[in-house]
Design an enzyme around this catalytic site. Structure first.
Site, PDB file in Angstrom:
ATOM      1  CG  ASP A  13     -33.120 -45.369 -24.324  1.00 36.24           C
ATOM      2  OD1 ASP A  13     -33.065 -45.587 -25.530  1.00 36.24           O
ATOM      3  OD2 ASP A  13     -33.801 -46.046 -23.533  1.00 36.24           O
ATOM      4  CE  LYS A  16     -26.038 -46.439 -27.139  1.00 36.06           C
ATOM      5  NZ  LYS A  16     -27.132 -46.329 -26.155  1.00 36.06           N
ATOM      6  N   GLY A  40     -32.738 -47.144 -30.907  1.00 37.40           N
ATOM      7  CA  GLY A  40     -33.296 -45.960 -31.556  1.00 37.40           C
ATOM      8  C   GLY A  40     -32.399 -44.780 -31.280  1.00 37.40           C
ATOM      9  CG  HIS A  41     -28.885 -44.264 -32.575  1.00 34.73           C
ATOM     10  ND1 HIS A  41     -28.652 -44.556 -31.262  1.00 34.73           N
ATOM     11  CD2 HIS A  41     -28.178 -45.152 -33.288  1.00 34.73           C
ATOM     12  CE1 HIS A  41     -27.838 -45.594 -31.204  1.00 34.73           C
ATOM     13  NE2 HIS A  41     -27.543 -45.980 -32.418  1.00 34.73           N
ATOM     14  CD  GLN A 223     -29.693 -52.550 -27.772  1.00 32.67           C
ATOM     15  OE1 GLN A 223     -28.740 -53.218 -28.114  1.00 32.67           O
ATOM     16  NE2 GLN A 223     -30.582 -52.153 -28.652  1.00 32.67           N
ATOM     17  CB  THR A 238     -30.681 -56.462 -25.234  1.00 35.70           C
ATOM     18  OG1 THR A 238     -31.148 -56.783 -26.546  1.00 35.70           O
ATOM     19  CG2 THR A 238     -29.206 -56.103 -25.261  1.00 35.70           C
ATOM     20  CB  THR A 298     -36.047 -43.531 -30.518  1.00 33.64           C
ATOM     21  OG1 THR A 298     -35.409 -42.665 -29.607  1.00 33.64           O
ATOM     22  CG2 THR A 298     -35.976 -42.951 -31.905  1.00 33.64           C
ATOM     23  CB  THR A 299     -37.456 -48.499 -30.573  1.00 35.55           C
ATOM     24  OG1 THR A 299     -36.132 -48.108 -30.923  1.00 35.55           O
ATOM     25  CG2 THR A 299     -37.818 -49.769 -31.314  1.00 35.55           C
ATOM     26  NE  ARG A 302     -41.075 -50.306 -24.272  1.00 37.63           N
ATOM     27  CZ  ARG A 302     -40.338 -51.370 -23.958  1.00 37.63           C
ATOM     28  NH1 ARG A 302     -40.783 -52.230 -23.051  1.00 37.63           N
ATOM     29  NH2 ARG A 302     -39.178 -51.585 -24.518  1.00 37.63           N
ATOM     30  CB  VAL A 413     -25.319 -27.971 -22.750  1.00 32.46           C
ATOM     31  CG1 VAL A 413     -24.304 -28.185 -21.640  1.00 32.46           C
ATOM     32  CG2 VAL A 413     -24.634 -27.374 -23.994  1.00 32.46           C
TER      33      VAL A 413
HETATM   34  P1  IMP Z   1     -34.964 -56.623 -26.544  1.00 31.96           P
HETATM   35  O1  IMP Z   1     -33.616 -56.075 -26.862  1.00 31.96           O
HETATM   36  O2  IMP Z   1     -36.040 -56.120 -27.480  1.00 31.96           O
HETATM   37  O3  IMP Z   1     -34.972 -58.107 -26.418  1.00 31.96           O
HETATM   38  O4  IMP Z   1     -35.397 -56.063 -25.093  1.00 31.96           O
HETATM   39  C1  IMP Z   1     -34.741 -56.460 -23.905  1.00 31.96           C
HETATM   40  C2  IMP Z   1     -34.640 -55.293 -22.920  1.00 31.96           C
HETATM   41  O5  IMP Z   1     -33.729 -54.325 -23.439  1.00 31.96           O
HETATM   42  C3  IMP Z   1     -35.943 -54.555 -22.660  1.00 31.96           C
HETATM   43  O6  IMP Z   1     -35.959 -54.111 -21.321  1.00 31.96           O
HETATM   44  C4  IMP Z   1     -35.872 -53.355 -23.597  1.00 31.96           C
HETATM   45  O7  IMP Z   1     -36.658 -52.283 -23.134  1.00 31.96           O
HETATM   46  C5  IMP Z   1     -34.386 -53.059 -23.505  1.00 31.96           C
HETATM   47  N1  IMP Z   1     -33.874 -52.366 -24.691  1.00 31.96           N
HETATM   48  C6  IMP Z   1     -33.612 -52.892 -25.900  1.00 31.96           C
HETATM   49  N2  IMP Z   1     -33.119 -51.957 -26.728  1.00 31.96           N
HETATM   50  C7  IMP Z   1     -33.050 -50.826 -26.032  1.00 31.96           C
HETATM   51  C8  IMP Z   1     -32.564 -49.511 -26.342  1.00 31.96           C
HETATM   52  O8  IMP Z   1     -32.090 -49.208 -27.442  1.00 31.96           O
HETATM   53  N3  IMP Z   1     -32.641 -48.615 -25.322  1.00 31.96           N
HETATM   54  C9  IMP Z   1     -33.110 -48.937 -24.093  1.00 31.96           C
HETATM   55  N4  IMP Z   1     -33.555 -50.127 -23.770  1.00 31.96           N
HETATM   56  C10 IMP Z   1     -33.525 -51.076 -24.722  1.00 31.96           C
END
Ligand code: IMP
Length: 427
Positions: A13, A16, A40-41, A223, A238, A298-299, A302, A413
């Site tokens: 996040d 990117k 999520g972008h 990620q 992840t 974005t996904t 949360r 910015v």
């Molecule tokens: P998973 O990738 O769904 O298995 O989640 C594993 C961990 O990676 C969790 O803490 C998620 O919140 C985090 N995570 C997965 N994808 C993203 C992302 O795109 N941005 C931030 N955190 C992520």
């Protein structure tokens, strides 16, 4: 020949999507090499906000080829929804190619992601429940269904039958859940296969040919470094490799092909899900960063945990990714904070450490050591040249460079494409 890898230098996040979109303008090919729709972008283009999960951000340019590499776990339903969403928005999308070796996320992966998380109880990871971990587990177990299998009816039927027998055992006997129906899944995925067939390609070959012919190729990591399966804050990570090395495996190119590695880091730090986060702010400043930075996933929607910039983790990211450049994003969110803190080390009892610890226990128990720098109050969202930034903002950027050992080449910015200060062009 110019191949650039763009990665997240924190916990994901970092913005990117915006930097990829910005750099994609000059690239001919944009390649996603790992992860899936856990990412999520958010990209603001043509005066409109786009939220993408799977398709590389370069798709918003008409004349780009976007590749979903072999390292990605692909949920076909999500991909098709994303394609129709872009069509509905009236975006003339570029060309999309999908590696036939990418893994397919199946309904049992999504189901198991949720059940496994619930079973972890207080040790939960906070996954996105999109089936990412279980799909990568099947890949490692060598039972995964690849895109190439999906589009081959016979192959798909045989693999689905074998897998489903095992998964239904797991679902019913271990988790006491209902079994899944073969016919239902087969029919659903056959439809997806027919729609996706035209996009399937030998993406490693396409990328190699593009690089060899002198085109500019951008590899887009999802990620971030601290969510890397090997180098992140394990087990709160992840299941893939967001670091720059992941681009080689997840796209099928050799390391000698890469010229530059750009790390994207937010001017502060955020994290979603569970796990240690030493510079986290559970106070008014943290809430302010969350609100002003729109720090909501974005996904999953949360709320992201927010804290000060942690120079130790970004210096670590510089090491494990071999960063040549930093893109510092959301600098405008810090405007108005009188005194800004930067984490420069961790205190453990009487000891202070300056390197990212190998042990997660140490990381969890460490208390950040801060340095304080003056803030600025001027609106910087309209600034386009480094020289025009307030003195304190320039000093902040320079301090980030000193502490991480990486030049800050791009500064964001604001969310718009044009709200970017370029100190040196990447391509
Ligand atoms: P998973 O990738 O769904 O298995 O989640 C594993 C961990 O990676 C969790 O803490 C998620 O919140 C985090 N995570 C997965 N994808 C993203 C992302 O795109 N941005 C931030 N955190 C992520």
């Amino acid at each position: 020949m110019a191949a650039v890898v763009l990665i997240g230098a924190q916990w994901g996040d970092e913005g990117k999507g915006k930097i990829t979109d910005f750099l994609a303008e000059k690239a001919e090919l944009v390649v996603r090499y790992q992860g899936g729709n856990n990412a999520g972008h958010t990209v603001v283009a043509h005066g409109q906000e786009f939220k993408l999960h799977l398709i590389p951000s370069g798709i918003l340019y008409e004349n780009k080829t976007c590749v979903i590499g072999n390292g990605v776990v692909l949920d076909p339903k999500v991909l098709l929804e994303e394609l129709s969403y872009l069509k509905e928005c009236g975006v003339k999308t570029g060309q999309l190619l999908i590696s036939s070796n990418a893994q397919v996320i199946m309904p049992y992966h999504r189901l198991l992601d949720g059940l496994e998380e619930d079973a972890r109880g207080e040790h939960k990871i906070g996954t996105t429940k999109r089936g990412i971990g279980p799909a990568y587990m099947d890949k490692s177990a060598r039972i995964g269904i690849r895109v190439g299998d999906l589009i081959d009816e016979e192959e798909f039927a045989a693999k689905l039958k074998r897998n489903l027998a095992d998964k239904n055992n797991l679902l019913t006997k271990l988790y006491g859940a209902e079994p899944l129906e073969y016919e239902e899944i087969f029919n659903e995925y056959r439809e997806y296969a027919l729609k996706l067939k035209a996009f399937v390609a030998d993406s490693s070959l396409v990328i190699d040919q593009s690089i060899q012919s002198g085109e500019k190729v951008l590899f887009e990591g999802a990620q971030g470094t601290l969510l890397d399966l090997d180098h992140g804050t394990y087990p709160y990570v992840t299941s893939s490799h967001p670091i720059a090395g992941g681009a080689c495996i997840g796209a099928g190119i050799g390391p000698t092909r890469i010229q530059r590695v750009v790390g994207v880091a937010k001017a502060y730090t955020t994290r979603v899900g569970e796990g240690p986060f030493p510079t986290e702010l559970r106070d008014q400043t943290g809430m302010m960063l969350q609100e002003r930075g729109h720090e909501f996933g974005t996904t999953t929607g949360r709320a992201r945990r927010c804290g000060w910039f942690d120079a130790v983790i970004v210096r670590y990211a510089a090491r494990v990714n071999g960063l040549t450049d930093l893109a510092l994003t959301k600098l405008d969110v810090l405007t108005g904070i009188e005194k800004i803190r930067i984490g420069v080390g961790y205190r453990l009892g009487n000891e202070v450490i300056y390197e990212f610890p190998q042990s997660q226990k140490i990381f969890r128990d460490s208390v950040p050591v801060y340095e304080e720098v003056p803030g600025w109050s001027e609106d910087i969202t309209g600034v386009r040249r480094f020289e025009d930034l307030p003195e304190a903002a320039k000093l902040y950027i320079e301090r980030v460079e000193q502490l991480t050992g990486v030049p800050v080449t791009l500064v964001a910015v604001g969310p718009g494409r044009e709200q970017t200060i370029v100190r040196e062009s990447i391509f």
